[in-house]
Motif scaffolding. Structure first.
Motif, PDB file in Angstrom:
ATOM      1  N   VAL A  78     -14.834   4.299  -2.368  1.00 45.47           N
ATOM      2  CA  VAL A  78     -13.951   5.546  -1.143  1.00 45.47           C
ATOM      3  C   VAL A  78     -12.924   4.552  -0.675  1.00 45.47           C
ATOM      4  O   VAL A  78     -11.649   5.046  -0.553  1.00 45.47           O
ATOM      5  CB  VAL A  78     -15.054   5.880  -0.409  1.00 45.47           C
ATOM      6  CG1 VAL A  78     -14.554   6.788   0.817  1.00 45.47           C
ATOM      7  CG2 VAL A  78     -16.126   6.651  -1.062  1.00 45.47           C
ATOM      8  N   LEU A  79     -12.923   3.584  -0.154  1.00 42.29           N
ATOM      9  CA  LEU A  79     -11.775   2.882   0.814  1.00 42.29           C
ATOM     10  C   LEU A  79     -10.738   2.819  -0.139  1.00 42.29           C
ATOM     11  O   LEU A  79      -9.407   2.659   0.378  1.00 42.29           O
ATOM     12  CB  LEU A  79     -12.313   1.617   1.463  1.00 42.29           C
ATOM     13  CG  LEU A  79     -13.455   1.882   2.388  1.00 42.29           C
ATOM     14  CD1 LEU A  79     -14.231   0.553   2.960  1.00 42.29           C
ATOM     15  CD2 LEU A  79     -13.234   2.799   3.474  1.00 42.29           C
ATOM     16  N   ALA A  80     -10.799   2.235  -1.576  1.00 44.19           N
ATOM     17  CA  ALA A  80      -9.761   1.801  -2.375  1.00 44.19           C
ATOM     18  C   ALA A  80      -8.948   3.247  -2.627  1.00 44.19           C
ATOM     19  O   ALA A  80      -7.548   2.935  -2.558  1.00 44.19           O
ATOM     20  CB  ALA A  80     -10.348   1.286  -3.498  1.00 44.19           C
ATOM     21  N   VAL A  81      -9.389   4.465  -2.404  1.00 46.69           N
ATOM     22  CA  VAL A  81      -8.563   5.595  -2.892  1.00 46.69           C
ATOM     23  C   VAL A  81      -8.552   6.466  -1.657  1.00 46.69           C
ATOM     24  O   VAL A  81      -8.245   7.695  -1.880  1.00 46.69           O
ATOM     25  CB  VAL A  81      -9.216   6.193  -4.303  1.00 46.69           C
ATOM     26  CG1 VAL A  81      -9.210   5.161  -5.377  1.00 46.69           C
ATOM     27  CG2 VAL A  81     -10.460   6.552  -4.005  1.00 46.69           C
ATOM     28  N   LEU A  82      -9.047   6.034  -0.511  1.00 47.23           N
ATOM     29  CA  LEU A  82      -8.893   7.086   0.619  1.00 47.23           C
ATOM     30  C   LEU A  82      -7.663   7.841   0.825  1.00 47.23           C
ATOM     31  O   LEU A  82      -7.569   8.787   0.928  1.00 47.23           O
ATOM     32  CB  LEU A  82      -9.540   6.328   2.209  1.00 47.23           C
ATOM     33  CG  LEU A  82      -9.640   7.374   3.112  1.00 47.23           C
ATOM     34  CD1 LEU A  82     -10.679   8.461   2.771  1.00 47.23           C
ATOM     35  CD2 LEU A  82     -10.472   6.720   4.119  1.00 47.23           C
ATOM     36  N   ASP A  83      -6.483   7.076   0.896  1.00 43.63           N
ATOM     37  CA  ASP A  83      -5.349   7.270   1.084  1.00 43.63           C
ATOM     38  C   ASP A  83      -4.917   8.592   0.042  1.00 43.63           C
ATOM     39  O   ASP A  83      -4.296   9.533   0.380  1.00 43.63           O
ATOM     40  CB  ASP A  83      -4.118   6.330   1.079  1.00 43.63           C
ATOM     41  CG  ASP A  83      -4.167   5.648   2.240  1.00 43.63           C
ATOM     42  OD1 ASP A  83      -4.623   6.001   3.289  1.00 43.63           O
ATOM     43  OD2 ASP A  83      -3.546   4.452   2.177  1.00 43.63           O
ATOM     44  N   ARG A  84      -5.296   8.306  -1.281  1.00 49.34           N
ATOM     45  CA  ARG A  84      -5.243   9.297  -2.180  1.00 49.34           C
ATOM     46  C   ARG A  84      -6.071  10.469  -2.036  1.00 49.34           C
ATOM     47  O   ARG A  84      -5.556  11.899  -2.425  1.00 49.34           O
ATOM     48  CB  ARG A  84      -5.274   8.839  -3.821  1.00 49.34           C
ATOM     49  CG  ARG A  84      -4.341   7.566  -3.920  1.00 49.34           C
ATOM     50  CD  ARG A  84      -4.926   6.911  -5.144  1.00 49.34           C
ATOM     51  NE  ARG A  84      -3.960   5.692  -5.336  1.00 49.34           N
ATOM     52  CZ  ARG A  84      -3.892   4.939  -6.353  1.00 49.34           C
ATOM     53  NH1 ARG A  84      -4.523   5.146  -7.571  1.00 49.34           N
ATOM     54  NH2 ARG A  84      -2.961   4.050  -6.502  1.00 49.34           N
ATOM     55  N   ILE A  85      -7.315  10.371  -1.723  1.00 49.14           N
ATOM     56  CA  ILE A  85      -8.197  11.418  -1.537  1.00 49.14           C
ATOM     57  C   ILE A  85      -7.407  12.219  -0.081  1.00 49.14           C
ATOM     58  O   ILE A  85      -7.501  13.593  -0.559  1.00 49.14           O
ATOM     59  CB  ILE A  85      -9.539  11.013  -0.611  1.00 49.14           C
ATOM     60  CG1 ILE A  85     -10.265  10.348  -2.060  1.00 49.14           C
ATOM     61  CG2 ILE A  85     -10.467  12.168  -0.317  1.00 49.14           C
ATOM     62  CD1 ILE A  85     -11.680   9.795  -1.461  1.00 49.14           C
ATOM     63  N   LEU A  86      -6.913  11.780   0.831  1.00 53.30           N
ATOM     64  CA  LEU A  86      -6.413  12.633   1.856  1.00 53.30           C
ATOM     65  C   LEU A  86      -5.190  13.163   1.425  1.00 53.30           C
ATOM     66  O   LEU A  86      -4.741  14.260   1.525  1.00 53.30           O
ATOM     67  CB  LEU A  86      -5.867  11.295   2.931  1.00 53.30           C
ATOM     68  CG  LEU A  86      -7.121  10.727   3.830  1.00 53.30           C
ATOM     69  CD1 LEU A  86      -6.613   9.825   4.536  1.00 53.30           C
ATOM     70  CD2 LEU A  86      -8.301  11.791   4.268  1.00 53.30           C
ATOM     71  N   ARG A  87      -4.316  12.740   0.426  1.00 54.89           N
ATOM     72  CA  ARG A  87      -3.249  13.096   0.118  1.00 54.89           C
ATOM     73  C   ARG A  87      -3.280  14.243  -0.705  1.00 54.89           C
ATOM     74  O   ARG A  87      -2.803  15.415  -0.941  1.00 54.89           O
ATOM     75  CB  ARG A  87      -2.261  12.076  -0.972  1.00 54.89           C
ATOM     76  CG  ARG A  87      -1.028  12.643  -1.586  1.00 54.89           C
ATOM     77  CD  ARG A  87      -1.013  11.876  -2.767  1.00 54.89           C
ATOM     78  NE  ARG A  87      -2.096  11.719  -3.802  1.00 54.89           N
ATOM     79  CZ  ARG A  87      -2.010  11.084  -5.064  1.00 54.89           C
ATOM     80  NH1 ARG A  87      -1.124   9.866  -4.719  1.00 54.89           N
ATOM     81  NH2 ARG A  87      -3.238  10.953  -5.924  1.00 54.89           N
ATOM     82  N   ASP A  88      -4.421  14.120  -1.819  1.00 52.85           N
ATOM     83  CA  ASP A  88      -4.857  15.389  -2.821  1.00 52.85           C
ATOM     84  C   ASP A  88      -5.330  16.493  -1.849  1.00 52.85           C
ATOM     85  O   ASP A  88      -5.184  17.551  -2.301  1.00 52.85           O
ATOM     86  CB  ASP A  88      -5.719  14.694  -3.844  1.00 52.85           C
ATOM     87  CG  ASP A  88      -5.242  13.874  -4.575  1.00 52.85           C
ATOM     88  OD1 ASP A  88      -3.876  13.814  -4.781  1.00 52.85           O
ATOM     89  OD2 ASP A  88      -5.616  13.496  -5.548  1.00 52.85           O
ATOM     90  N   ALA A  89      -6.210  16.037  -0.692  1.00 52.37           N
ATOM     91  CA  ALA A  89      -6.863  17.191  -0.033  1.00 52.37           C
ATOM     92  C   ALA A  89      -5.678  18.028   0.558  1.00 52.37           C
ATOM     93  O   ALA A  89      -5.894  19.271   0.535  1.00 52.37           O
ATOM     94  CB  ALA A  89      -7.625  16.517   1.022  1.00 52.37           C
TER      95      ALA A  89
END
Length: 184
Positions: free
Chosen positions: A50-61
């Motif tokens: 999760v931490l590795a991609v959290l910025d991408r999760i936030l962007r995609d959300a």
């Protein structure tokens, strides 16, 4: 330990829930559902995947919300065994990272069980009728972020769901840390 969820069970209906959010309010699935679809994510505070991609999760959300997709994240991990996943630490993460969606606490793990959540992150993408259309990965990253130009699997799938009501036939499962279940 790494875990992989099963493939998408197209048409499976989203179980309703009401859970406390880090914003001090209770949230239900019906109140979070978007006009074009809904993304329910099982994440946590400590998982390296999760931490590795959290910025991408936030962007995609954020990008999906612009398309009318409702987005919510749920932490179901045993916070006694994993204190970094406590409700208080969830609040800190939301404040530090400016989550654009509610982050909910599934303390008794009933929602994770109802959904069959297997890992963090585990993504459930529903159409406007709350029928499952996507149960795949964010992108090809694992426990470290992949290159910035990776295909945005989750975003592209949910964009298709928002536009057509159907997810892609080919989906690659997510991979992450197993849900930290409480001892029976």
């Amino acid at each position: 330990m790494a875990a992989t969820p099963p493939v998408c069970d197209f048409g499976w209906k989203a179980p309703d829930f009401t859970l406390p959010g880090t914003d001090g309010r209770s949230h239900s699935l019906s109140g979070l559902a978007g006009e074009a679809g809904t993304l329910v994510m099982f994440i946590c505070n400590h998982c390296p995947y999760v931490l590795a991609v959290l910025d991408r999760i936030l962007r995609d959300a954020r990008d999906l919300q612009e398309l009318g997709v409702g987005v919510v994240a749920i932490c179901s991990n045993d916070a006694v065994a994993y204190p970094s996943d406590s409700f208080e630490n969830m609040k800190i993460m939301v404040a530090d990272r400016a989550f654009p969606f509610p982050y909910l606490h599934d303390e008794d793990q009933s929602v994770a069980r109802a959904y069959g959540a297997a890992c963090t992150p585990d993504f459930f993408g529903f159409n406007a009728a709350l029928e499952l259309q996507y149960r795949g990965r964010l992108d090809a990253s694992r426990n470290t972020a992949g290159p910035a130009d990776l295909r945005r699997d989750l975003f592209e799938a949910m964009k298709q769901v928002a536009e057509t009501g159907r997810g892609p036939a080919d989906q690659t499962p997510s991979m992450g840390c197993s849900i930290k279940w409480k001892a029976a």
